[in-house]
Design a protein around this motif. Sequence first.
Motif, PDB file in Angstrom:
ATOM      1  N   ASP A 159      -4.027   0.008   9.737  1.00  0.00           N
ATOM      2  CA  ASP A 159      -3.385   1.143   9.049  1.00  0.00           C
ATOM      3  C   ASP A 159      -4.242   2.418   9.144  1.00  0.00           C
ATOM      4  O   ASP A 159      -3.768   3.513   8.857  1.00  0.00           O
ATOM      5  CB  ASP A 159      -3.040   0.815   7.580  1.00  0.00           C
ATOM      6  CG  ASP A 159      -4.197   0.255   6.782  1.00  0.00           C
ATOM      7  OD1 ASP A 159      -5.104  -0.369   7.371  1.00  0.00           O
ATOM      8  OD2 ASP A 159      -4.207   0.436   5.550  1.00  0.00           O
ATOM      9  N   HIS A 160      -5.498   2.280   9.576  1.00  0.00           N
ATOM     10  CA  HIS A 160      -6.378   3.436   9.735  1.00  0.00           C
ATOM     11  C   HIS A 160      -6.589   3.791  11.213  1.00  0.00           C
ATOM     12  O   HIS A 160      -6.568   4.947  11.593  1.00  0.00           O
ATOM     13  CB  HIS A 160      -7.726   3.168   9.048  1.00  0.00           C
ATOM     14  CG  HIS A 160      -7.562   2.922   7.578  1.00  0.00           C
ATOM     15  ND1 HIS A 160      -7.894   3.851   6.617  1.00  0.00           N
ATOM     16  CD2 HIS A 160      -7.033   1.864   6.899  1.00  0.00           C
ATOM     17  CE1 HIS A 160      -7.591   3.373   5.418  1.00  0.00           C
ATOM     18  NE2 HIS A 160      -7.068   2.170   5.567  1.00  0.00           N
ATOM     19  N   HIS A 170      -5.683   5.544   0.462  1.00  0.00           N
ATOM     20  CA  HIS A 170      -4.341   5.245  -0.052  1.00  0.00           C
ATOM     21  C   HIS A 170      -4.166   5.850  -1.442  1.00  0.00           C
ATOM     22  O   HIS A 170      -5.117   5.972  -2.195  1.00  0.00           O
ATOM     23  CB  HIS A 170      -4.104   3.733  -0.143  1.00  0.00           C
ATOM     24  CG  HIS A 170      -4.316   3.035   1.168  1.00  0.00           C
ATOM     25  ND1 HIS A 170      -3.362   2.998   2.159  1.00  0.00           N
ATOM     26  CD2 HIS A 170      -5.388   2.378   1.666  1.00  0.00           C
ATOM     27  CE1 HIS A 170      -3.833   2.335   3.202  1.00  0.00           C
ATOM     28  NE2 HIS A 170      -5.069   1.946   2.936  1.00  0.00           N
ATOM     29  N   HIS A 187     -12.566   2.773   9.238  1.00  0.00           N
ATOM     30  CA  HIS A 187     -12.804   1.349   9.510  1.00  0.00           C
ATOM     31  C   HIS A 187     -11.706   0.791  10.412  1.00  0.00           C
ATOM     32  O   HIS A 187     -10.713   1.465  10.687  1.00  0.00           O
ATOM     33  CB  HIS A 187     -12.926   0.541   8.224  1.00  0.00           C
ATOM     34  CG  HIS A 187     -11.695   0.518   7.368  1.00  0.00           C
ATOM     35  ND1 HIS A 187     -11.229   1.621   6.681  1.00  0.00           N
ATOM     36  CD2 HIS A 187     -10.813  -0.475   7.094  1.00  0.00           C
ATOM     37  CE1 HIS A 187     -10.139   1.301   6.007  1.00  0.00           C
ATOM     38  NE2 HIS A 187      -9.852   0.033   6.246  1.00  0.00           N
ATOM     39  N   LEU A 240       0.826  -1.214   0.000  1.00  0.00           N
ATOM     40  CA  LEU A 240       0.000   0.000   0.000  1.00  0.00           C
ATOM     41  C   LEU A 240       0.862   1.267   0.000  1.00  0.00           C
ATOM     42  O   LEU A 240       0.402   2.341  -0.348  1.00  0.00           O
ATOM     43  CB  LEU A 240      -0.904   0.030   1.233  1.00  0.00           C
ATOM     44  CG  LEU A 240      -1.977  -1.049   1.327  1.00  0.00           C
ATOM     45  CD1 LEU A 240      -2.594  -1.074   2.723  1.00  0.00           C
ATOM     46  CD2 LEU A 240      -3.065  -0.804   0.283  1.00  0.00           C
ATOM     47  N   ASP A 267     -11.162   3.054   2.449  1.00  0.00           N
ATOM     48  CA  ASP A 267     -10.735   2.028   1.491  1.00  0.00           C
ATOM     49  C   ASP A 267     -11.908   1.524   0.659  1.00  0.00           C
ATOM     50  O   ASP A 267     -11.854   0.435   0.095  1.00  0.00           O
ATOM     51  CB  ASP A 267     -10.074   0.841   2.225  1.00  0.00           C
ATOM     52  CG  ASP A 267      -8.672   1.189   2.698  1.00  0.00           C
ATOM     53  OD1 ASP A 267      -8.205   2.312   2.416  1.00  0.00           O
ATOM     54  OD2 ASP A 267      -8.040   0.341   3.353  1.00  0.00           O
TER      55      ASP A 267
HETATM   56 ZN   LIG Z   1      -6.235   0.809   4.343  1.00  0.00          ZN
END
Ligand SMILES: [Zn+2]
Length: 322
Positions: free
Chosen positions: A75-76, A228, A71, A21, A186
């Motif tokens: 990574d968030h 992203h 969500h 990513l 996402d």
């Molecule tokens: Zn993500």
Amino acid sequence: MIEEILANLYRMEIPLPQSPLKALNSYAIKNSERNLIIDTGWNRAECMDAMQTSLKKVGVDLRKTDFFITHLHADHLGLVSDLITDTSKVYFNQPDADWLKAGFLWDDFVSFARLNGYPEKEIQEATRSHPGLKFRSKGNLVFHILKEGDTISIGDYAFRCIETPGHTRGHMCLYEPSKKILVAGDHILNDITPNIQLWSDGWNPLKEYLASLEKVYGLDIELVLPGHRSIFRNCKERIQELKQHHEKRFEEIISILGKGSKNAFRVASQMSWDIIYDSWDLFPVLQKWFAMGEAIAHLKYLEEKGIIRRKMRGQKILFSSA
Ligand SMILES: [Zn+2]
């Protein structure tokens, strides 16, 4: 990297080391009373350093800042536990909050992976390297739950919550109707395809995802701010492409099963993947893990449509054409 996209709305690039990513887009909206940060990055030093440098440049004081998380993925959400202060609200959705509360059900994922043919010798490595385990948020976060149609008002912006389940059960976008912007998390990405995976048998994520794409298609959007890669304008066109991508996937899987019944891991190994490795055997363990999750999501969809069916052979689920 920081970019002022609209007045007082900034994109801050938070690196995701070793991830395909590459980086997360965190968005900061600056206001004299309270600031808002949307999505945060993994809970690891590289993300924290980039976040702190960016916030300093933008001039955001964390003591006057609330958070919106699209969500539950690490990574968030991961870094938020290290950014909140006594006064921070963390806006989030109920389904993902429930899932977190139930604990990270890793053992269930592993049993499900076994059932679907994931090789025993790679399970340990997948467990060791999964970023969702390594970089998750710390402690028990207290969430301020938002639902469809709720609004977050901040300065000139009034963001409306749009429930977009699929990528996760509770994934939520923010829509600003007067400025025609969508904070997409996402749900819709431009340069890569959002990953729709299934790791339990309780739901049909692709069915929900495709319905969520339809829902967003109906909105008047000029600018998409994704979780992203690059921000983009052609939202309707991108939604069409994503729908076509999954249609192609369905056809591919039907053709793979046309040559004989297989477990999900075998199906995944024969699907085409947009990845730099020359063969399935060279895929890193974690990429095989994610690929199998994606294959299962498609298999579940086709099974519910009655196009394919499953049976048990020994301890494994086997899919075949109906
Ligand atoms: Zn993500």
